[in-house]
Design a protein around this motif. Structure first.
Motif: not given
Length: 117
Positions: A14-17, A43-51, A81-92
């Protein structure tokens, strides 16, 4: 063994991405890694996640904004950018949208994203 992949599979979100998975669980049945080309509108954004995976993001055009436990990181074209497992992140996406390549180890799955409600 060499495997040629004829092209990506468009993964609906959803959201046009737009997500075109080249390598991963959907397109090539790889569980160890996923590689996807993404285009997100302004303006696209996704919900926060803790991958449960590490994500490597290479920004090709525009800007990816990552909200995380330590603040907000803006990643313009030409940077990564590198995101690590277990950290809460939110992309936009930034004001011009974003085009980027995302590589996830192990491969992305909706269950391993651990979306925060």
């Amino acid at each position: 063994m060499v495997r040629r992949i004829e092209g990506p599979t468009r993964v609906p979100v959803p959201g046009g991405k737009l997500i075109d998975e080249h390598v991963g669980r959907v397109n090539s049945a790889d569980e160890a890694i996923s590689i996807a080309h993404m285009v997100a509108p302004p303006g696209w954004e996704e919900p926060a996640q803790t991958p449960s995976f590490t994500e490597y993001t290479v920004v090709l055009r525009g800007m990816v904004v990552v909200e995380h436990d330590g603040g907000v990181t803006e990643v313009p074209a030409g940077q990564s950018v590198v995101t690590e497992p277990g950290e809460t992140v939110r992309y936009s996406a930034g004001p011009e949208g974003a085009e980027y390549i995302a590589v996830c180890l192990p491969a992305f799955s909706p269950d391993s994203a651990n979306r925060v409600s």
